[in-house]
Design a protein around this motif. Structure first.
Motif, mmCIF file in Angstrom:
data_model
loop_
_atom_site.group_PDB
_atom_site.id
_atom_site.type_symbol
_atom_site.label_atom_id
_atom_site.label_comp_id
_atom_site.label_asym_id
_atom_site.label_seq_id
_atom_site.Cartn_x
_atom_site.Cartn_y
_atom_site.Cartn_z
ATOM 1 N N TYR A 44 9.217 -8.373 3.936
ATOM 2 C CA TYR A 44 9.298 -8.164 2.490
ATOM 3 C C TYR A 44 7.900 -8.098 1.884
ATOM 4 C CZ TYR A 44 10.850 -8.501 -2.309
ATOM 5 O OH TYR A 44 11.077 -8.240 -3.646
ATOM 6 N N ALA A 45 7.024 -9.018 2.290
ATOM 7 C CA ALA A 45 5.652 -9.006 1.778
ATOM 8 C C ALA A 45 4.920 -7.734 2.200
ATOM 9 C CB ALA A 45 4.901 -10.236 2.278
ATOM 10 N N LEU A 46 5.105 -7.326 3.455
ATOM 11 C CA LEU A 46 4.483 -6.095 3.927
ATOM 12 C C LEU A 46 5.039 -4.886 3.170
ATOM 13 C CD1 LEU A 46 2.549 -4.776 5.957
ATOM 14 C CD2 LEU A 46 4.452 -4.689 7.569
ATOM 15 N N GLY A 47 6.340 -4.889 2.911
ATOM 16 C CA GLY A 47 6.952 -3.797 2.147
ATOM 17 C C GLY A 47 6.387 -3.710 0.738
ATOM 18 N N LEU A 48 6.211 -4.855 0.077
ATOM 19 C CA LEU A 48 5.623 -4.840 -1.266
ATOM 20 C C LEU A 48 4.191 -4.330 -1.237
ATOM 21 C CD1 LEU A 48 6.891 -8.124 -2.949
ATOM 22 C CD2 LEU A 48 7.496 -5.785 -3.512
ATOM 23 N N ARG A 49 3.441 -4.767 -0.230
ATOM 24 C CA ARG A 49 2.045 -4.321 -0.110
ATOM 25 C C ARG A 49 1.977 -2.809 0.100
ATOM 26 N NH1 ARG A 49 -2.810 -4.447 -1.715
ATOM 27 N NH2 ARG A 49 -4.380 -4.156 -0.124
ATOM 28 N N LEU A 50 2.827 -2.288 0.972
ATOM 29 C CA LEU A 50 2.838 -0.852 1.227
ATOM 30 C C LEU A 50 3.343 -0.079 0.017
ATOM 31 C CD1 LEU A 50 4.086 -0.840 4.909
ATOM 32 C CD2 LEU A 50 1.826 -0.141 4.092
ATOM 33 N N GLY B 237 1.271 2.750 -1.723
ATOM 34 C CA GLY B 237 1.880 4.063 -1.833
ATOM 35 C C GLY B 237 1.881 4.610 -3.250
ATOM 36 N N GLY B 238 1.426 3.815 -4.199
ATOM 37 C CA GLY B 238 1.320 4.292 -5.572
ATOM 38 C C GLY B 238 2.512 3.961 -6.443
ATOM 39 N N ARG B 239 3.379 3.073 -5.990
ATOM 40 C CA ARG B 239 4.527 2.685 -6.805
ATOM 41 C C ARG B 239 4.594 1.171 -6.954
ATOM 42 N NH1 ARG B 239 9.328 6.628 -4.939
ATOM 43 N NH2 ARG B 239 8.270 8.548 -5.472
ATOM 44 N N PRO B 240 3.632 0.614 -7.671
ATOM 45 C CA PRO B 240 3.661 -0.845 -7.839
ATOM 46 C C PRO B 240 4.861 -1.251 -8.685
ATOM 47 C CG PRO B 240 1.942 0.117 -9.177
ATOM 48 C CD PRO B 240 2.505 1.222 -8.348
ATOM 49 N N PRO B 241 5.559 -2.297 -8.280
ATOM 50 C CA PRO B 241 6.719 -2.721 -9.056
ATOM 51 C C PRO B 241 6.276 -3.410 -10.340
ATOM 52 C CG PRO B 241 6.391 -4.176 -7.188
ATOM 53 C CD PRO B 241 5.384 -3.083 -7.067
ATOM 54 N N LEU B 242 6.652 -2.840 -11.459
ATOM 55 C CA LEU B 242 6.379 -3.441 -12.763
ATOM 56 C C LEU B 242 7.729 -3.739 -13.374
ATOM 57 C CD1 LEU B 242 4.390 -4.262 -14.972
ATOM 58 C CD2 LEU B 242 4.611 -1.961 -15.895
ATOM 59 N N VAL B 243 8.066 -5.001 -13.413
ATOM 60 C CA VAL B 243 9.374 -5.413 -13.899
ATOM 61 C C VAL B 243 9.203 -5.980 -15.296
ATOM 62 C CG1 VAL B 243 11.342 -6.914 -13.469
ATOM 63 C CG2 VAL B 243 10.077 -5.924 -11.557
ATOM 64 N N ALA C 186 2.900 5.534 3.472
ATOM 65 C CA ALA C 186 2.982 4.137 3.033
ATOM 66 C C ALA C 186 4.320 3.853 2.368
ATOM 67 C CB ALA C 186 1.834 3.809 2.081
ATOM 68 N N LEU C 187 4.815 4.793 1.566
ATOM 69 C CA LEU C 187 6.111 4.600 0.917
ATOM 70 C C LEU C 187 7.249 4.572 1.928
ATOM 71 C CD1 LEU C 187 5.840 6.791 -2.308
ATOM 72 C CD2 LEU C 187 5.955 4.307 -2.144
ATOM 73 N N VAL C 188 7.205 5.466 2.912
ATOM 74 C CA VAL C 188 8.246 5.477 3.945
ATOM 75 C C VAL C 188 8.207 4.167 4.736
ATOM 76 C CG1 VAL C 188 8.953 6.584 6.097
ATOM 77 C CG2 VAL C 188 8.381 7.979 4.115
ATOM 78 N N ALA C 189 7.009 3.696 5.052
ATOM 79 C CA ALA C 189 6.870 2.437 5.777
ATOM 80 C C ALA C 189 7.361 1.259 4.929
ATOM 81 C CB ALA C 189 5.420 2.224 6.204
#
Length: 108
Positions: free
Chosen positions: A26-32, A36-42, A83-86
């Motif tokens: 999960y942490a690696l997925g968030l980092r990637l 990948g240019g899609r930071p989660p902004l909630v 990066a997004l696919v990963a």
């Protein structure tokens, strides 16, 4: 009462390994996802008894920081797609681990 320590050890190791796998991927997925240019902004939820609620000014500042970070990203467009696919693959591993654990609990 007799405790089967070997079974206890098996459950402990499986739980520890599962937790490590889920948290790591999960942490690696968030980092990637960020790379990948899609930071989660909630946007924060507004509750009547909320401890803290972001103002519109704070929301704009956070969105500006996200856009600034995306502009500084040194990756090419192809690298961002990889990066997004990963990232999505890491999230899929997390989902598979959770689903597998549920299936083990339900059908074992």
């Amino acid at each position: 009462m007799i405790i089967d320590w070997e079974a206890f050890l098996h459950v402990f190791v499986a739980a520890l390994a599962g937790a490590v796998i889920v948290v790591t991927f999960y942490a690696l997925g968030l980092r990637l996802l960020v790379r990948g240019g899609r930071p989660p902004l909630v946007a924060p939820a507004e509750f009547t008894d909320a401890i803290t609620v972001l103002t519109d000014k704070q929301k704009r500042r956070a969105e500006k920081a996200v856009a600034k970070a995306a502009a500084r990203n040194p990756l090419s467009a192809g690298q961002k797609k990889v990066a997004l696919v990963a990232a999505y693959a890491c999230f899929a591993v997390c989902a598979a681990a959770v689903l597998g654990a549920l299936l083990l609990i339900l059908f074992h």
